[in-house]
Design an enzyme around this catalytic site. Structure first.
Site, PDB file in Angstrom:
ATOM      1  CG  HIS A  51      -3.686  -0.399   8.726  1.00 32.93           C
ATOM      2  ND1 HIS A  51      -3.650   0.259   7.521  1.00 32.93           N
ATOM      3  CD2 HIS A  51      -3.000  -1.559   8.535  1.00 32.93           C
ATOM      4  CE1 HIS A  51      -2.968  -0.461   6.635  1.00 32.93           C
ATOM      5  NE2 HIS A  51      -2.567  -1.572   7.237  1.00 32.93           N
ATOM      6  CD  GLN A  73      -2.525   1.468   2.594  1.00 34.43           C
ATOM      7  OE1 GLN A  73      -2.659   0.508   3.357  1.00 34.43           O
ATOM      8  NE2 GLN A  73      -2.995   2.671   2.868  1.00 34.43           N
ATOM      9  CB  CYS A 100      -5.637   0.461   4.705  1.00 33.94           C
ATOM     10  SG  CYS A 100      -6.651   1.396   5.847  1.00 33.94           S
ATOM     11  CG  ASP A 134      -0.709  -4.403   7.324  1.00 27.84           C
ATOM     12  OD1 ASP A 134      -0.852  -3.444   6.541  1.00 27.84           O
ATOM     13  OD2 ASP A 134      -0.473  -4.261   8.539  1.00 27.84           O
TER      14      ASP A 134
END
Length: 253
Positions: free
Chosen positions: A186, A104, A110, A201
Site C-alpha cells: 500500500h 480511497q 493508492c 492514507d
C-alpha cells in the site's frame, strides 16, 4: 531490517474495493510521467530513497516536498490503522485545515492517491498550469469532504485513463499484474503542512499528524515515521520510498 529499501518491482494493492484499476509500480520514472501528464511542472521530479541513514539521504536532491512510501500490509499495520480510526476524534483538532485529504474507494489506486496527496499539499512550492488536470481537479474539489472527493475521482474517466497509461508504461520494469491479483502492499504520502508532518492514507478516515517538522528537516523527520512502518512490517523487505522534489541530476525523473 537494516534501513535499506528494495528497488522494484513493488505494486499498489486492490484490497476489497468495488472498482479496480491496474496496479501502479513504485517507480520514479512511472510516477513522473504520470504526474507530469496531469500538470506537475517538469522542474519537480521523483527520486528513489535507498534508506534513511545520513549517507543515503545525502544522495536525495533537495528540497524534498513529499515522500511516497510503499509498505506491506501486515497484522501490525492493520492494528495500527484500526486503532487510529478508534481514536482519531481525539487528534482531529491538531490537523491543519490546509491539509488536503481524500479517501480511497478504488482498488489499486493508492499510488495515484499518493501522488494526489503529494501534489495537493505542496502547491505552495510551485505552480501548475491553469488548464492542467491538477488545476481543474483541485479547484473542483477544494470545498468537498474527503468522501466527496473520492466519489469525484471514481467518476473521472480522464484520471482513470492516465492511471492506466502509467500502470502499463514501458518505463515499468516488470510485467503488470491484473486488477484481480492480490497484492498486499500500500502507498501513503508523507507531507509537511503548516509545520506539521502528516501521513495521508486514503484507507484511513483522516490525516495522521506525526509531530512537528520544517522544510529543512522534513526528510530526516519523515525517516523516523518510515521506521515505524518498517517495525510493523516484521521481516518483510517490501518497502520502497520515493521523494518528490526539485529536479536535479541524472537519476531524477
Amino acid at each position: 531490517t537494516d534501513g535499506h529499501f528494495s528497488r522494484r518491482p513493488l505494486w499498489s494493492p486492490a484490497f476489497n474495493m468495488g472498482k479496480k484499476w491496474l496496479p501502479l509500480e513504485s517507480n520514479p520514472e512511472v510516477m513522473a510521467d504520470f504526474a507530469h501528464a496531469l500538470g506537475l511542472p517538469t522542474e519537480i521530479g521523483f527520486h528513489d530513497i535507498f534508506g534513511f541513514e545520513p549517507d543515503l539521504l545525502a544522495m536525495v536532491p533537495q528540497p524534498v516536498h513529499a515522500i511516497l512510501l510503499l509498505f506491506p500490509i501486515t497484522e501490525a499495520s492493520e492494528k495500527a490503522r484500526l486503532e487510529h480510526a478508534a481514536t482519531r476524534t481525539n487528534d482531529a483538532a491538531s490537523v491543519s485545515p490546509r491539509v488536503w485529504f481524500t479517501r480511497q474507494t478504488i482498488g489499486n489506486a493508492c499510488g495515484t492517491i499518493g501522488v494526489l496527496h503529494a501534489v495537493a499539499n505542496t502547491l505552495n512550492e510551485y505552480s501548475v498550469a491553469d488548464d492542467s488536470w491538477f488545476a481543474r481537479f483541485f479547484a473542483a474539489t477544494r470545498a468537498m469532504t474527503p468522501t466527496e472527493r473520492a466519489a469525484h475521482l471514481e467518476a473521472d474517466d480522464s484520471l482513470e485513463a492516465a492511471h492506466a497509461g502509467a500502470a502499463s508504461s514501458v518505463a515499468s520494469s516488470t510485467a503488470v499484474p491484473t486488477p484481480e491479483q492480490e497484492v498486499d502492499l500500500h502507498f501513503v504520502a508523507l507531507v509537511h503542512v503548516d509545520g506539521g508532518l502528516y501521513e495521508l492514507d486514503g484507507r484511513k478516515d483522516a490525516p495522521v499528524r506525526h509531530g512537528d517538522t520544517a522544510p529543512e528537516s522534513f526528510l530526516v523527520d519523515a525517516g523516523a515515521v518510515v521506521k515505524k512502518f518498517v517495525e510493523q512490517g516484521g521481516d518483510s523487505l517490501s518497502f520502497n520510498a520515493i521523494a518528490m522534489g526539485a529536479n536535479g541530476g541524472d537519476a531524477m525523473f
